[in-house]
Design a protein around this motif. Sequence first.
Motif, PDB file in Angstrom:
ATOM      1  N   GLU A  98      33.620  46.735  32.149  1.00 44.56           N
ATOM      2  CA  GLU A  98      34.353  46.629  30.891  1.00 44.56           C
ATOM      3  C   GLU A  98      34.681  45.183  30.562  1.00 44.56           C
ATOM      4  O   GLU A  98      34.605  44.765  29.400  1.00 44.56           O
ATOM      5  N   ASN A 145      38.059  47.072  35.016  1.00 43.20           N
ATOM      6  CA  ASN A 145      36.732  47.313  35.575  1.00 43.20           C
ATOM      7  C   ASN A 145      35.805  46.156  35.218  1.00 43.20           C
ATOM      8  O   ASN A 145      35.846  45.631  34.105  1.00 43.20           O
ATOM      9  N   SER A 178      39.461  53.404  29.045  1.00 49.03           N
ATOM     10  CA  SER A 178      39.187  52.006  29.343  1.00 49.03           C
ATOM     11  C   SER A 178      40.466  51.182  29.241  1.00 49.03           C
ATOM     12  O   SER A 178      41.449  51.585  28.620  1.00 49.03           O
TER      13      SER A 178
END
Length: 495
Positions: free
Chosen positions: A263, A260, A33
């Motif tokens: 996220e 993203n 992430s």
Amino acid sequence: MAESSATLGKRKCSQDRQVDEKPVCKKGLSLCSTHYGIDFTMHMCNLVTTARSTVINITMVAMVNSTDHWFQFNDSTEGLPGDSFGGPNNAPDSLPAGVPVYNWSAQIQGIIFSSLSYGLIPMMFLSGYLAGRVGTKRVVGVSLFATSLFTIFTPLAAELGLVSLIVTRIAQSIGQGSVLGGQHSLWEKWGPPHERNRLCSISLSGTILGTFTIILLGGMICQTLGWPFAFYILGGIGCVYCLLRFVLVYDDPISHPWINVTEREYIISFLADQIHVSPCKQPLPIKAMLRSLPLWSCVCGFSHQWLMITLIAYTPTYINSVFNINVRGNGFLSALPFLIAWVTGILGGQLADFLLTKNFRLVTVRKVVTFLGNFPSSALLVVLPYITPSYITMTLLILSCGLSSLCQSGIYINVLDIVPRHSSFLMGATRGFAFTAGILTPTVNGFLLDQDPEFGWRNVFLLLFAINLSGLITYLIFGEAVIQDWAKERKLTHL
């Protein structure tokens, strides 16, 4: 906007309850992430920063005639006595020909070590405030580049004289303080509370890995290329890394161009309150801060820094005095404890988050890891001067240094628990106060070693233990991990 406010109201709960929201936490655990990418970038930032500030601790063994004798103020020579790095057998290949060597006593060396803290401390206070106003990206990025340039100029400054060297290190310390103090505002906007132990421990572990890397490679560089190249190489790496960091790091998930969407929403769902109301737009409650005992208990950070600075600055010198080996062997043995500390620091963050999932109170976790990082580490060093076998000496150094890094998940991020709204300023302020040990520790230790050659190390370690114990007791009594009343958001009303 109404739906968003309702969602925020449901999300906003205590940190102890947040760690139990397991369905949401699973998304945050992915190491691929973006916020873990930011964390790795800060890990590397701390690695480079610490390596630059620590390099002189290993090069000092090569820069002076001997760390165990007393000489004049700053006379430079081109040669090196045969016994400087372990006797005549090591003399021919101790240093490349033509490398300058200086006659600095232990007390002068302590002043040189501590000079890197003169500008660091006030900038630790100021940089946290600046980062909250203009952004971590600018404050840390510019400071990182400036300190890299000063690192490159350090050998020239040493040739110009002791005063020039100290002035250069003070200028470097201003940038160092901005990097170390300004980076913490990132976790206000990137670190969900239930992940902060891991994120902060990974980020801060870069300081330990930087120490390990430069002590290990610094000895090799000194012996093969000469000690000036240790500064040239580190300064060059810092300049290149600084350019990469400007591209990769952003101040918050909202402004990041490649994150993203899932996220971004995941992070904002936990931190929207902190992002929505900027702490910079609220006045600092200075009086409440000064009266806060939980905030003052962070004095434990000062005592722990005394321990860490002693280990970082004097491990090569102590090993040189005990083992009497060449600079390359010294670098390897001095680096080994910090490799263990790097692993322990990362695992400590995982342990802290694991204990929180088992319904341990947050304050209990903070105090347990702080105790484990302070008391055993300082107690083991007290035993060190009474030990003769070399393998036991190294074992105690490794255990002391390894356990010390557990504090990364304790005292060092406690401010995020008790004052999240003003953590940008207070993280810098508390770390700035802790880093006053950077001035006092080398100066006091250098004096003790200079005045009492027979019992100098014993006195250094006994003083360290007393300081650590007093700071630890203060934190165990007054430390808390809940948001203080004076730090909670209050709606402004006008009558």
